[in-house]
Motif scaffolding. Structure first.
Motif, PDB file in Angstrom:
ATOM      1  N   ILE A  45      44.851  16.259  20.637  1.00  0.00           N
ATOM      2  CA  ILE A  45      44.428  17.414  21.410  1.00  0.00           C
ATOM      3  C   ILE A  45      45.381  17.604  22.575  1.00  0.00           C
ATOM      4  O   ILE A  45      46.076  16.673  23.002  1.00  0.00           O
ATOM      5  CB  ILE A  45      42.983  17.254  21.921  1.00  0.00           C
ATOM      6  N   GLN A  46      45.433  18.805  23.076  1.00  0.00           N
ATOM      7  CA  GLN A  46      46.294  19.136  24.210  1.00  0.00           C
ATOM      8  C   GLN A  46      45.427  19.349  25.442  1.00  0.00           C
ATOM      9  O   GLN A  46      44.519  20.173  25.433  1.00  0.00           O
ATOM     10  CB  GLN A  46      47.105  20.384  23.892  1.00  0.00           C
ATOM     11  N   VAL A  47      45.704  18.553  26.481  1.00  0.00           N
ATOM     12  CA  VAL A  47      44.917  18.592  27.712  1.00  0.00           C
ATOM     13  C   VAL A  47      45.849  18.905  28.872  1.00  0.00           C
ATOM     14  O   VAL A  47      46.931  18.307  28.994  1.00  0.00           O
ATOM     15  CB  VAL A  47      44.191  17.247  27.956  1.00  0.00           C
ATOM     16  N   ASN A  48      45.442  19.825  29.714  1.00  0.00           N
ATOM     17  CA  ASN A  48      46.202  20.177  30.916  1.00  0.00           C
ATOM     18  C   ASN A  48      45.625  19.425  32.110  1.00  0.00           C
ATOM     19  O   ASN A  48      44.414  19.470  32.354  1.00  0.00           O
ATOM     20  CB  ASN A  48      46.144  21.681  31.172  1.00  0.00           C
ATOM     21  N   ILE A  49      46.496  18.756  32.841  1.00  0.00           N
ATOM     22  CA  ILE A  49      46.087  17.973  34.015  1.00  0.00           C
ATOM     23  C   ILE A  49      46.902  18.471  35.200  1.00  0.00           C
ATOM     24  O   ILE A  49      48.137  18.458  35.151  1.00  0.00           O
ATOM     25  CB  ILE A  49      46.316  16.470  33.799  1.00  0.00           C
ATOM     26  N   PHE A  50      46.235  18.905  36.231  1.00  0.00           N
ATOM     27  CA  PHE A  50      46.954  19.368  37.404  1.00  0.00           C
ATOM     28  C   PHE A  50      46.157  19.012  38.652  1.00  0.00           C
ATOM     29  O   PHE A  50      45.046  18.493  38.580  1.00  0.00           O
ATOM     30  CB  PHE A  50      47.237  20.874  37.328  1.00  0.00           C
ATOM     31  N   GLY A  51      46.766  19.288  39.770  1.00  0.00           N
ATOM     32  CA  GLY A  51      46.158  18.904  41.043  1.00  0.00           C
ATOM     33  C   GLY A  51      46.848  17.675  41.609  1.00  0.00           C
ATOM     34  O   GLY A  51      48.051  17.460  41.417  1.00  0.00           O
TER      35      GLY A  51
ATOM     36  N   GLY B 298      50.794  18.104  34.340  1.00  0.00           N
ATOM     37  CA  GLY B 298      51.423  18.688  33.174  1.00  0.00           C
ATOM     38  C   GLY B 298      50.468  18.760  32.007  1.00  0.00           C
ATOM     39  O   GLY B 298      49.251  18.556  32.143  1.00  0.00           O
ATOM     40  N   THR B 299      51.052  19.047  30.844  1.00  0.00           N
ATOM     41  CA  THR B 299      50.294  19.139  29.606  1.00  0.00           C
ATOM     42  C   THR B 299      50.547  17.879  28.789  1.00  0.00           C
ATOM     43  O   THR B 299      51.705  17.490  28.583  1.00  0.00           O
ATOM     44  CB  THR B 299      50.709  20.384  28.806  1.00  0.00           C
ATOM     45  N   TYR B 300      49.475  17.263  28.298  1.00  0.00           N
ATOM     46  CA  TYR B 300      49.582  16.002  27.579  1.00  0.00           C
ATOM     47  C   TYR B 300      48.875  16.127  26.232  1.00  0.00           C
ATOM     48  O   TYR B 300      47.817  16.758  26.121  1.00  0.00           O
ATOM     49  CB  TYR B 300      48.962  14.862  28.393  1.00  0.00           C
ATOM     50  N   ARG B 301      49.488  15.522  25.217  1.00  0.00           N
ATOM     51  CA  ARG B 301      48.850  15.420  23.914  1.00  0.00           C
ATOM     52  C   ARG B 301      48.232  14.037  23.801  1.00  0.00           C
ATOM     53  O   ARG B 301      48.919  13.030  23.930  1.00  0.00           O
ATOM     54  CB  ARG B 301      49.856  15.646  22.792  1.00  0.00           C
ATOM     55  N   LEU B 302      46.938  14.008  23.534  1.00  0.00           N
ATOM     56  CA  LEU B 302      46.184  12.769  23.507  1.00  0.00           C
ATOM     57  C   LEU B 302      45.411  12.688  22.203  1.00  0.00           C
ATOM     58  O   LEU B 302      45.235  13.682  21.488  1.00  0.00           O
ATOM     59  CB  LEU B 302      45.203  12.701  24.692  1.00  0.00           C
ATOM     60  N   SER B 303      44.951  11.489  21.931  1.00  0.00           N
ATOM     61  CA  SER B 303      44.042  11.319  20.803  1.00  0.00           C
ATOM     62  C   SER B 303      42.725  12.030  21.108  1.00  0.00           C
ATOM     63  O   SER B 303      42.292  12.123  22.266  1.00  0.00           O
ATOM     64  CB  SER B 303      43.786   9.833  20.558  1.00  0.00           C
ATOM     65  N   SER B 304      42.091  12.526  20.058  1.00  0.00           N
ATOM     66  CA  SER B 304      40.805  13.210  20.262  1.00  0.00           C
ATOM     67  C   SER B 304      39.716  12.256  20.720  1.00  0.00           C
ATOM     68  O   SER B 304      38.640  12.688  21.128  1.00  0.00           O
ATOM     69  CB  SER B 304      40.377  13.902  18.965  1.00  0.00           C
TER      70      SER B 304
ATOM     71  N   ALA C 142      42.466  21.899  24.698  1.00  0.00           N
ATOM     72  CA  ALA C 142      42.594  22.914  25.749  1.00  0.00           C
ATOM     73  C   ALA C 142      41.722  22.637  26.965  1.00  0.00           C
ATOM     74  O   ALA C 142      41.580  23.507  27.828  1.00  0.00           O
ATOM     75  CB  ALA C 142      42.292  24.311  25.201  1.00  0.00           C
ATOM     76  N   ASP C 143      41.144  21.437  27.066  1.00  0.00           N
ATOM     77  CA  ASP C 143      40.413  21.083  28.286  1.00  0.00           C
ATOM     78  C   ASP C 143      41.370  21.008  29.467  1.00  0.00           C
ATOM     79  O   ASP C 143      42.560  20.685  29.315  1.00  0.00           O
ATOM     80  CB  ASP C 143      39.705  19.738  28.114  1.00  0.00           C
ATOM     81  N   VAL C 144      40.846  21.278  30.644  1.00  0.00           N
ATOM     82  CA  VAL C 144      41.625  21.217  31.879  1.00  0.00           C
ATOM     83  C   VAL C 144      40.974  20.192  32.803  1.00  0.00           C
ATOM     84  O   VAL C 144      39.761  20.234  33.030  1.00  0.00           O
ATOM     85  CB  VAL C 144      41.684  22.594  32.575  1.00  0.00           C
ATOM     86  N   ILE C 145      41.788  19.272  33.294  1.00  0.00           N
ATOM     87  CA  ILE C 145      41.328  18.279  34.269  1.00  0.00           C
ATOM     88  C   ILE C 145      41.996  18.602  35.596  1.00  0.00           C
ATOM     89  O   ILE C 145      43.234  18.636  35.691  1.00  0.00           O
ATOM     90  CB  ILE C 145      41.678  16.845  33.821  1.00  0.00           C
TER      91      ILE C 145
END
Length: 679
Positions: free
Chosen positions: A230-236, A242-248, A303-306
């Motif tokens: 999955i692709q997760v966006n992490i910012f702050g 940045g954008t990271y690809r992680l295991s589901s 597409a979750d955002v942290i």
């Protein structure tokens, strides 16, 4: 020629170590083939490979391997662009430099690093993701949880056994379905494993009989094979947004770890998870840090955002707590919460009240909070709590020192509050205790020391009233030996171990001689001298006599000849003389033309050279008497005189023709001798 085509930009950005197990070479080749066939771009393939654990060294090694296999008829994997190992390494180094620059700028702008009066501000929880051994990576070997939500890219396995047997293995398409022969599409995306099992059973009931019912003859189970990424966006406020690809299977903690953790200006108590434009969770890391329980652990989706905001309120606690530092606090949290965050008080902490320094906006103020208000006192940002130590004093301590069987500190209370009771509590007086006069050291109200003299003997016998003790009293009981100068005795002369020895009552001459190891060979028994001090404590006039000397003989048993014992007194000096007849042998040697050359002992003080030649058997016919030489050793006095002479010559400073430094002192010298006349 075989070449790997992987996006150099993706390799540079995602060059950090992956949290997953490393893929084999065959798995990498297969993954690139399927990626190119499905139309994925270079950047996407490279990102996915690195997220699955492929290292930069492994990519470079495979690149070189397939370049060497050029011309061997093997299949070429290409997407139309060639990226060399040199380009991959260059891009990775550039990305590393950019990351270092970003971290440097972030550190310079971080206001928490510049605190007046402190070198650094350490906020509890910020170092959680700095531990390389704690990555929060998901365990891929565990059974698939029933609440796992399926999505495109997940591989599902359908097992059928019983009266019907079959095996299906398919990957959920981007449309969220799998295609089953004779059944058609089954839409699984967005369903949990539990609901997907129910859906698959109902779908397969159209093809197989005995699937449904209370006692089905065929069993159908859907399990998860390979999981999707999955692709997760992490910012702050994180190390590397940045954008990271992680295991589901990944959770928020693992995502934050991959992003470098929370920065020094970020919050660890209000981390937001945003899904489809809505905030679905606010995560607080403190419960996990304090209890080890992941209360906010849930599955991330594509597409979750942290988002990690700036920290909110900070309060510090210092002094006698187990973990003094800064803590992030929420609205409504109290002083007791902060104490619990710090691990509680240390053993010597002063707990009845605490001091709090508070910022009011214009100036500071000090608040004193009693223990009854700890749970209700609300904290504000900038509060500085100080926990002091208990006073270094005692409220009920008394002490006894000296000649008692158990000296030490005792509790002053209803069971023991007088001098006599203190002595009895210490198991009583020792035999050498001097009880006529003891000291009671007392501290007055203004800390002025006071000394009270007591006759402890009368108090213990009940002949004098007992004395009441107060806190910090110290009772000193001296020993009679400490009040008396025992002194010493000295023995000199012909004994084995001359020296000074401790005096003891009824100590005699023979006792001291035996203690000194006995008489040496050559000691005189006819005269032993004892010098004694003149000591008359009651004298009122000086005297010309400086000391007294006593001489007497000893027999072979080291006793006085009359059989009496001579008792010594402190500071006596005993001298054992050498016998007048005791002499050590002195040898001379005769060499050359004599009948019996060799070493001879001098027999008397007036023995001459002619006597020595006679004892040696006389000279031989071949002897030359006028050439005889007497060689004599330099004695101590002659050696000292020669050294003094050379020293005077050096100090003269003159430029004589003789170099003084070349004058060597000999240990022997010759004496002129006319042996022919002497004989």
């Amino acid at each position: 020629m075989r070449k790997f085509i992987i996006a150099s930009i993706a390799l540079g950005i995602l060059g950090a170590a992956s949290a997953f197990a490393q893929m084999t070479d065959d798995q990498i080749i297969s993954y690139i083939k399927s990626g190119v066939a499905s139309g994925k771009g270079e950047k996407q393939i490279g990102t996915e490979l690195l997220s699955k654990g492929v290292t930069m060294d492994q990519l470079q090694r495979l690149q070189a391997k397939y370049e060497q296999s050029q011309g061997q008829g093997q299949e070429t994997i290409s997407a139309g662009t060639e990226i060399s190992s040199e380009a991959i390494r260059s891009k990775a180094q550039s990305a590393t430099r950019r990351t270092a620059e970003v971290e440097e700028v972030a550190s310079a702008k971080d206001p928490t690093q510049q605190v007046k009066g402190r070198k650094t501000r350490t906020i509890f929880g910020h170092d959680m993701f700095n531990n390389r051994s704690l990555s929060f990576e998901p365990n891929m070997s565990l059974p698939t949880p029933e609440n796992y939500v399926l999505g495109p890219g997940d591989e599902v396995i359908v097992e059928i056994w019983g009266s019907n047997e079959a095996h299906f293995r398919q990957t959920i398409s981007p449309e969220g379905r799998i295609m089953v022969s004779q059944i058609g599409p089954i839409y699984l995306s967005g369903l949990t494993i539990k609901k997907a099992n129910e859906l698959v059973k109902n779908a397969f009931a159209q093809k197989y009989s005995g699937v449904l019912g209370e006692d089905p003859s065929s069993q159908i189970v859907l399990t998860l094979g390979s999981v999707r990424t999955i692709q997760v966006n992490i910012f702050g406020e994180v190390g590397t947004p940045g954008t990271y690809r992680l295991s589901s299977f990944s959770n928020v903690f693992h995502a934050l770890y991959r992003a470098g953790g929370v920065s020094t200006s970020g919050t660890v108590r209000a981390i937001e998870v945003i899904r489809k434009g809505k905030k679905i969770a606010t995560i607080d890391l403190y419960p996990y840090l304090f209890t080890g329980i992941l209360k906010d652990d849930f599955q991330l989706q594509d597409a979750d955002v942290i988002r990690v905001p700036l920290y909110g309120k900070l309060a510090s606690i210092e002094g006698k707590v187990k973990r003094p530092m800064y803590y992030e606090i929420k609205d409504g949290e109290t002083l007791q919460d902060l104490i619990d965050f710090a691990g509680g008080f240390e053993g010597d902490a002063y707990k009845p009240e605490l001091r709090i320094m508070r910022q009011t906006g214009r100036e500071r103020e000090v608040n004193t909070v009693s223990s009854s208000r700890y749970s209700s006192y609300k904290l504000e940002t900038g509060d500085a709590v100080y926990v002091g130590a208990t006073l270094d004093r005692f409220a009920n301590r008394v002490e006894v020192r000296g000649s008692v069987f158990r000296p030490g500190v005792y509790e002053l209370g209803s069971e023991m509050h007088t001098v006599k009771e203190l002595v009895l509590r210490a198991d009583g007086l020792m035999e050498d205790a001097f009880t006529n006069r003891v000291r009671l050291l007392r501290q007055q109200d203004d800390f002025t020391p006071e000394v009270i003299s007591l006759d402890l003997g009368k108090i213990m016998r009940g002949e004098a009233p007992d004395v009441t003790l107060v806190k910090n009293d110290i009772l000193e009981i001296q020993s009679i030996h400490a009040l008396k100068d025992l002194g010493s005795v000295t023995i000199e002369g012909f004994v084995a171990n001359p020296g000074t020895y401790t005096f003891a009552e009824n100590m005699s001459i023979e006792d001291l001689v035996l203690q000194a190891g006995g008489l040496l060979n050559g000691a005189s028994a006819v005269r032993v001298d004892v010098s004694r001090r003149i000591n008359n404590p009651y004298s009122t006039m000086p005297t010309d006599t400086l000391a007294q000397e006593i001489s007497f003989p000893l027999d072979h048993n080291l006793k006085l000849e009359n059989g009496n014992r001579f008792l010594l007194q402190p500071y006596d000096i005993v001298r054992i003389r050498k016998s007048p007849t005791y002499k050590t042998q002195t040898n001379v040697s005769v060499e050359g033309e004599v009948a019996f050359p060799g070493s001879y002992t001098i027999l008397n003080n007036n023995e001459r050279i002619s006597d020595l030649i006679s004892r040696a058997g006389g000279v031989t016919p071949h002897s030359y008497l006028r050439g005889a030489v007497l060689v004599r050793r330099v004695n101590k006095e002659e050696s000292t005189l020669a050294s003094a002479t050379r020293r005077m010559l050096r100090q003269g400073g003159g430029k004589d023709s003789i170099d003084v430094n070349k004058l060597q002192q000999s240990t022997k010298y010759t004496v002129g001798l006319e042996l022919d006349k002497a004989l």
